[in-house]
Write an enzyme that holds these catalytic residues in place. Sequence first.
Site, mmCIF file in Angstrom:
data_model
loop_
_atom_site.group_PDB
_atom_site.id
_atom_site.type_symbol
_atom_site.label_atom_id
_atom_site.label_comp_id
_atom_site.label_asym_id
_atom_site.label_seq_id
_atom_site.Cartn_x
_atom_site.Cartn_y
_atom_site.Cartn_z
ATOM 1 N N ALA A 1 38.578 37.990 45.069
ATOM 2 C CA ALA A 1 38.167 38.243 46.450
ATOM 3 C C ALA A 1 37.651 36.969 47.107
ATOM 4 O O ALA A 1 37.221 36.036 46.431
ATOM 5 C CB ALA A 1 37.080 39.307 46.478
ATOM 6 N N GLY B 1 39.376 40.069 41.585
ATOM 7 C CA GLY B 1 40.424 40.789 42.303
ATOM 8 C C GLY B 1 41.816 40.324 41.910
ATOM 9 O O GLY B 1 42.776 41.104 41.967
ATOM 10 N N GLU C 1 42.617 42.250 38.878
ATOM 11 C CA GLU C 1 42.798 43.655 39.257
ATOM 12 C C GLU C 1 44.165 43.865 39.915
ATOM 13 O O GLU C 1 44.829 44.880 39.701
ATOM 14 C CB GLU C 1 41.666 44.088 40.195
ATOM 15 C CG GLU C 1 40.320 44.155 39.465
ATOM 16 C CD GLU C 1 39.162 44.479 40.395
ATOM 17 O OE1 GLU C 1 38.979 43.733 41.381
ATOM 18 O OE2 GLU C 1 38.458 45.471 40.148
ATOM 19 N N GLU D 1 32.569 39.628 38.397
ATOM 20 C CA GLU D 1 31.757 40.216 39.473
ATOM 21 C C GLU D 1 30.294 40.376 39.105
ATOM 22 O O GLU D 1 29.411 40.285 39.956
ATOM 23 C CB GLU D 1 32.338 41.575 39.893
ATOM 24 C CG GLU D 1 33.632 41.497 40.678
ATOM 25 C CD GLU D 1 34.869 41.268 39.822
ATOM 26 O OE1 GLU D 1 34.737 41.068 38.592
ATOM 27 O OE2 GLU D 1 35.968 41.267 40.385
#
Length: 701
Positions: free
Chosen positions: A61, A102, A105, A125
Amino acid sequence: MTADYKVHGDVAVITLNNPPVNGLGYATRVALAAGLDKASADTSVKSIVITGAGKAFSGGADIKEFGSPKAVAEPNLLSVILAIENSSKPVVAAMHSVAMGGGLELALGCHYRIAAPGTQVALPEVKLGLIPGAGGTQRLPRVLGVETALNMIVSGEPVKSELLAQQPGQKLFDKMAASPESLAEEALAYARSVADARPLPLVRSLPSKHPLGEAYFQFARNMVKGMAKNIPAPAKCVDAVEASTTRKKFDDGMAFEREIFTNLMFTPESRALRHIFMAERATSKIPDIPEDTPQREIKSMAVIGAGTMGGGIAMNFLNAGIPVKILEMKQEALDRGIATIRKNYESQVKKGKLKADKYEQRMSLLSTTLDYNDMKDADLVIEAVFEEMGVKQKVFEKLDEVMKPGAILASNTSTLDVNRIASFTKRPQDVVGLHFFSPANVMKLLEVVRGAGTGKDVMATVMAVAKKIRKTAVVSGVCDGFIGNRMIEQYSRQAGFLLDEGATPQQVDKAIEKFGFAMGPFRMGDLAGNDIGWAIRKRRAQERPDLMHSRTADKLCELGRFGQKTGAGWYDYQAGKRDAIPSDLVNKMVEDHRKEQGIAPRKIADDEIVQRLVFSLVNEAAHILEEGIASRAGDIDMVYLTGYGFPTYRGGPMHYADQLGLFNVVQAMKRFQRNPRDDAGFWEPAPLLARLAAEGKTFTP
Ligand code: NAI
């Protein structure tokens, strides 16, 4: 465009292209989703590859978007992943270099994954006080097993792809590429080989379970409790991964993960950790010095003075593989200094923290001398002699005489005027302050003191050197105490006033330690030596006779109670032990002092203690910021987090004040103005603080 789209025969390749790490910000997600649509509509395309340009597959992210509407604007990451899962054509993630957060993911949403060796795989995270929020806690256990996945999620640490690929039964990678260079070709071939495979495999359809079930998660919860230190995220990681095993439907687990993620996003702890993440990266940027400023080469260095600081400073450079020469006045002092360095390394070897051959290697880089001529060729010299201007003058005049042109001349002074020190040379552009903290081989903080004449290339060079020796370098302008000690002086004064008004040293220490400080002001004084503050106060008394101090600290020193080193200070100490034992004698001394001053003691609440100590830091910091001694509030936070034991989960004094609301900080200060010990405007809000508070703004924009 932040993703490129190209068709190679019957394979569409979408290449994330958002330097430096292909962060999945809004524009990148839009481009990625558009690429998927295009590939889906193109009948000549049979399969799709997603990969990353440059130095990463994807670092995850875009944390600058966190908490902003852009972070969740459609297509958000969950929607992109869903689009991939629902694609009628197989999607292959081709991962290399960095696949984190991310980014990982996203790959877990793909039907197949191929990775280059050396890929750093992580869900980091938790380091921002969060859990993965786009399915990481639900999908990683399904491909790596609960234990490996949970270890990765709770620690946030990267694991190399080739290690994960060796794990029996792993389903994270369908194939390992032979090398990063061959990844693109191998990914195309792999995509062709699965073009007709149906049904397409989905990670969400795999089972997630642990043979011990609930008992395992209870065990895991106990494990993280110790390491979590007031940060809720690690325990929440366990809850989320457990949900991957207990929720009947995959999407229920996803909803649970989302709920936790969203809640954590608004916790003060996560805000603090995200602030630190940004602040840490900002410290190395000096507003008027471009990043491409040419640097001087530092191949060897010298240290003057083999005392407490000199030895520790030398170790930093030895650890980084840079040869060090230490100079002293007498052979005995050199011998003593070298023995201390050896002792430090030997204790690391004993504890298994350093290999014996590494120790020898480091020591072989160290040499000693009594003669300045032996070190004239060093690229950098750091002076760590007695804290007296006269002594520093002699040393810098000598350095000016002998050092080769272009050598950087640094002083480790903690209080003296770096401009004055520079004036002892004919090369003030080469002079800079490098203020290490004790123990210098351990403490992360390095204040880089920029003199009026310090060259920009010198600043750029020492910032790079700091990185090499793994310090958090923060630039400070020249002023008494620089950033950290200038603030601590106000904090110590306030601690003294609290005693005068009715608190005991142990009450003050306990209150601020409960707030999260590693050590309260009185325990810290005992550790550092109360005589240091005594000397500063004597100097201050001459410069600023109007400035009020509690006399308790002076009285303590008059009793010879300098702290741990004399076996007694604010507390009593047993020989060889560091436990602080409350002292009846000190408490009586404090009471007597109050009586002499005619102060009726009152009970002071812990909240008031914490606020007065922290806000005394904040107010001085506001002056420091306004004067340009520090260039960012975040820099001040980094000083306090890495050098003074300010609690990480509160993000530093400036961030903490921002979160409370500066208006509230000013209100509290106004209340404190009514205290009997408010003198010379101690609680007069600094102009910057008053202005920001009135405008409803924060220190960190
Ligand atoms: P120290 O007294 O342990 O060591 C000073 C060393 O310098 C002694 O070994 C002495 O023999 C040597 N020395 C004195 N004059 C010299 C000369 N003309 N040429 C060569 N060597 C000479 O002192 P410490 O604590 O290491 O402090 C050194 C400097 O670091 C001071 O400027 C101090 O303010 C600063 N500093 C100290 C910190 C601390 O916690 N001790 C923290 C940060 C900075």
